[in-house]
Design a protein around this motif. Structure first.
Motif, mmCIF file in Angstrom:
data_model
loop_
_atom_site.group_PDB
_atom_site.id
_atom_site.type_symbol
_atom_site.label_atom_id
_atom_site.label_comp_id
_atom_site.label_asym_id
_atom_site.label_seq_id
_atom_site.Cartn_x
_atom_site.Cartn_y
_atom_site.Cartn_z
ATOM 1 N N VAL A 1 3.701 8.034 -40.304
ATOM 2 C CA VAL A 1 2.564 6.655 -40.542
ATOM 3 C C VAL A 1 3.351 5.545 -39.918
ATOM 4 C CG1 VAL A 1 1.268 5.181 -42.040
ATOM 5 C CG2 VAL A 1 1.409 7.819 -42.445
ATOM 6 N N SER A 2 4.605 5.158 -40.374
ATOM 7 C CA SER A 2 5.487 4.186 -39.860
ATOM 8 C C SER A 2 5.600 4.043 -38.324
ATOM 9 C CB SER A 2 6.634 3.971 -40.460
ATOM 10 O OG SER A 2 7.738 2.976 -39.969
ATOM 11 N N GLY A 3 5.812 5.242 -37.500
ATOM 12 C CA GLY A 3 6.018 5.291 -36.164
ATOM 13 C C GLY A 3 4.629 5.074 -35.552
ATOM 14 N N ALA A 4 3.901 5.802 -35.978
ATOM 15 C CA ALA A 4 2.221 5.557 -35.529
ATOM 16 C C ALA A 4 1.972 4.104 -35.654
ATOM 17 C CB ALA A 4 1.518 6.390 -36.265
ATOM 18 N N ILE A 5 2.189 3.353 -36.689
ATOM 19 C CA ILE A 5 1.773 2.089 -36.879
ATOM 20 C C ILE A 5 2.492 1.009 -35.744
ATOM 21 C CG2 ILE A 5 1.949 0.032 -38.527
ATOM 22 C CD1 ILE A 5 0.899 2.078 -40.496
ATOM 23 N N ASN A 6 3.670 1.360 -35.702
ATOM 24 C CA ASN A 6 4.486 0.703 -34.980
ATOM 25 C C ASN A 6 4.302 0.836 -33.520
ATOM 26 O OD1 ASN A 6 6.596 -0.589 -36.670
ATOM 27 N ND2 ASN A 6 7.843 0.997 -36.503
ATOM 28 N N ALA A 7 3.705 1.974 -33.075
ATOM 29 C CA ALA A 7 3.251 2.390 -31.807
ATOM 30 C C ALA A 7 1.941 1.407 -31.547
ATOM 31 C CB ALA A 7 3.166 3.691 -31.421
ATOM 32 N N VAL A 8 1.102 1.261 -32.700
ATOM 33 C CA VAL A 8 -0.110 0.599 -32.312
ATOM 34 C C VAL A 8 -0.276 -0.924 -32.697
ATOM 35 C CG1 VAL A 8 -2.686 0.722 -33.138
ATOM 36 C CG2 VAL A 8 -1.366 2.928 -33.004
ATOM 37 N N ALA A 9 0.406 -1.284 -33.681
ATOM 38 C CA ALA A 9 0.282 -2.727 -34.125
ATOM 39 C C ALA A 9 1.437 -3.302 -34.341
ATOM 40 C CB ALA A 9 -1.014 -2.839 -35.170
ATOM 41 N N GLY A 10 2.599 -2.663 -34.710
ATOM 42 C CA GLY A 10 3.634 -3.103 -35.438
ATOM 43 C C GLY A 10 3.369 -3.290 -37.070
ATOM 44 N N GLY A 11 4.615 -3.385 -37.728
ATOM 45 C CA GLY A 11 4.578 -3.531 -39.239
ATOM 46 C C GLY A 11 4.929 -2.428 -39.848
ATOM 47 N N GLY A 12 5.445 -1.046 -39.140
ATOM 48 C CA GLY A 12 5.945 0.002 -39.970
ATOM 49 C C GLY A 12 6.909 -0.011 -40.818
ATOM 50 N N THR A 13 7.745 -1.102 -41.286
ATOM 51 C CA THR A 13 8.756 -1.321 -41.791
ATOM 52 C C THR A 13 8.446 -1.451 -43.454
ATOM 53 O OG1 THR A 13 10.075 -2.570 -40.325
ATOM 54 C CG2 THR A 13 10.762 -2.745 -42.614
ATOM 55 N N PHE A 14 7.023 -2.046 -43.517
ATOM 56 C CA PHE A 14 6.314 -2.179 -44.577
ATOM 57 C C PHE A 14 6.335 -0.584 -45.366
ATOM 58 C CE2 PHE A 14 4.351 -5.728 -42.833
ATOM 59 C CZ PHE A 14 4.948 -6.586 -43.645
ATOM 60 N N ILE A 15 6.078 0.417 -44.650
ATOM 61 C CA ILE A 15 5.742 1.832 -44.953
ATOM 62 C C ILE A 15 7.157 2.564 -45.462
ATOM 63 C CG2 ILE A 15 4.833 3.873 -44.645
ATOM 64 C CD1 ILE A 15 2.819 1.572 -44.471
ATOM 65 N N THR A 16 7.988 2.210 -44.615
ATOM 66 C CA THR A 16 9.411 2.948 -44.793
ATOM 67 C C THR A 16 10.015 1.948 -45.941
ATOM 68 O OG1 THR A 16 10.393 1.464 -43.078
ATOM 69 C CG2 THR A 16 9.862 3.709 -42.363
ATOM 70 N N PHE A 17 10.039 0.843 -46.004
ATOM 71 C CA PHE A 17 10.658 0.382 -47.308
ATOM 72 C C PHE A 17 9.849 0.501 -48.465
ATOM 73 C CE2 PHE A 17 11.105 -3.479 -50.297
ATOM 74 C CZ PHE A 17 12.376 -3.506 -50.522
ATOM 75 N N ARG B 1 -8.016 5.768 -30.556
ATOM 76 C CA ARG B 1 -9.156 6.089 -31.004
ATOM 77 C C ARG B 1 -9.222 5.362 -32.353
ATOM 78 N NH1 ARG B 1 -6.820 10.072 -28.336
ATOM 79 N NH2 ARG B 1 -8.094 11.750 -27.403
ATOM 80 N N VAL B 2 -8.337 4.457 -32.768
ATOM 81 C CA VAL B 2 -8.337 3.975 -33.951
ATOM 82 C C VAL B 2 -8.382 2.521 -33.743
ATOM 83 C CG1 VAL B 2 -7.450 3.291 -36.291
ATOM 84 C CG2 VAL B 2 -7.356 5.496 -35.460
ATOM 85 N N PRO B 3 -9.461 1.709 -33.993
ATOM 86 C CA PRO B 3 -9.340 0.179 -33.893
ATOM 87 C C PRO B 3 -7.872 -0.532 -34.102
ATOM 88 C CG PRO B 3 -11.382 0.828 -34.617
ATOM 89 C CD PRO B 3 -10.511 1.872 -34.745
ATOM 90 N N GLN B 4 -7.493 -1.318 -33.397
ATOM 91 C CA GLN B 4 -6.240 -1.981 -33.880
ATOM 92 C C GLN B 4 -6.147 -2.871 -35.013
ATOM 93 O OE1 GLN B 4 -4.031 -5.142 -31.442
ATOM 94 N NE2 GLN B 4 -2.521 -3.305 -31.375
ATOM 95 N N MET B 5 -7.391 -3.471 -35.085
ATOM 96 C CA MET B 5 -7.876 -4.345 -36.361
ATOM 97 C C MET B 5 -7.847 -3.324 -37.602
ATOM 98 S SD MET B 5 -8.228 -6.945 -37.606
ATOM 99 C CE MET B 5 -8.523 -8.230 -36.386
ATOM 100 N N ALA B 6 -8.217 -2.292 -37.520
ATOM 101 C CA ALA B 6 -8.200 -1.486 -38.804
ATOM 102 C C ALA B 6 -6.797 -1.004 -39.166
ATOM 103 C CB ALA B 6 -8.935 -0.207 -38.469
#
Length: 251
Positions: free
Chosen positions: A15-31, A226-231
């Protein structure tokens, strides 16, 4: 680690890698995932840096041609990043877990606010001739300060640097993004060296998560279509606020 913990870490990495690729912020998930399985906050922060590192490398390589053309400028900012990251990482190691845990909710709130404000913090494209005079001295100083935060905690670091580089450096958005990616890699390298030397990395957890991060980063391209960046952004903000609330509660 139990099978459930291994699955949780791999899933969080994906999930973190996917979020970083789309919008950034994956560190929240891993931490958050590392702390959820019982890893102390300092070790969770250090281990998260390890898990995120492959993404820094690949994002920097994508801009290698742009970076070659500005290598002299890169050297100065990289030197400032090395010094700042070293200071930030050493400050982290000087703290104990209770002291750092008391800071974590405030750091998470600040990082979440930075992430939420990200679209408004991004500098508008501009030509090199429009850069303000005198920033050759200010730029490294500002980068040094941003790197202290990056070495100490890191969440929201990319958004912070993109904003500060936009104020002190010339060029369009892609040039600034190239600089940001490279400097984030430099900061991560120094912080990782300090964390490994300090013995605070939870290696089994990191090794479980890294494949998930890599797979998630690759899949992020498909998700982005496929997923809106805002989501995605709202999901990351909810995670950041939820983690901050949790740490306020347990502090």
């Amino acid at each position: 680690m139990s099978f459930v913990e291994v699955f949780l870490l791999f899933l969080a990495g994906f999930v973190s890698g996917a979020i970083n690729a789309v919008a950034g912020g994956g560190t929240f998930i891993t931490f958050g995932a590392f702390t959820l399985i019982g890893i102390g906050p300092i070790s969770a922060n250090a281990t998260s840096s390890i898990a995120q590192f492959p993404g820094y490398i690949t994002s920097t390589l994508a801009y290698r041609r742009d970076l070659v053309r500005i290598w002299r400028e890169v050297l100065v900012l990289a030197a400032a990043s090395i010094a700042g990251s070293l200071v930030g990482a050493l400050i982290l190691l000087a703290l104990d877990n209770p002291s750092f845990a008391a800071l974590v909710p405030w750091l998470l709130l600040a990082a979440t606010a930075l992430f939420a404000a990200g679209p408004w913090l991004r500098p508008s494209p501009r030509e090199a001739a429009e850069a303000a005079r005198g920033h050759r001295v200010i730029g490294p100083i500002v980068q040094f300060l941003a790197s202290i935060y990056g070495g100490f905690f890191g969440a929201g670091m990319g958004i912070m640097m993109l904003a500060t580089l936009g104020l002190t450096e010339s060029g369009d958005y892609h040039r600034l993004n190239a600089l940001k990616n490279l400097l984030a890699t430099v900061i991560a390298v120094i912080a990782i060296v300090v964390f490994v030397s300090g013995g605070v990395v939870a290696w089994p957890a990191a090794l479980v998560m890294i494949p998930g991060v890599a797979l998630g980063g690759y899949s992020g391209v498909w998700i982005a279509k496929r997923v809106p960046q805002m989501a995605v952004r709202l999901f990351v903000i909810a995670i950041g606020l939820g983690l901050a609330a949790y740490y306020f509660y347990v502090a």
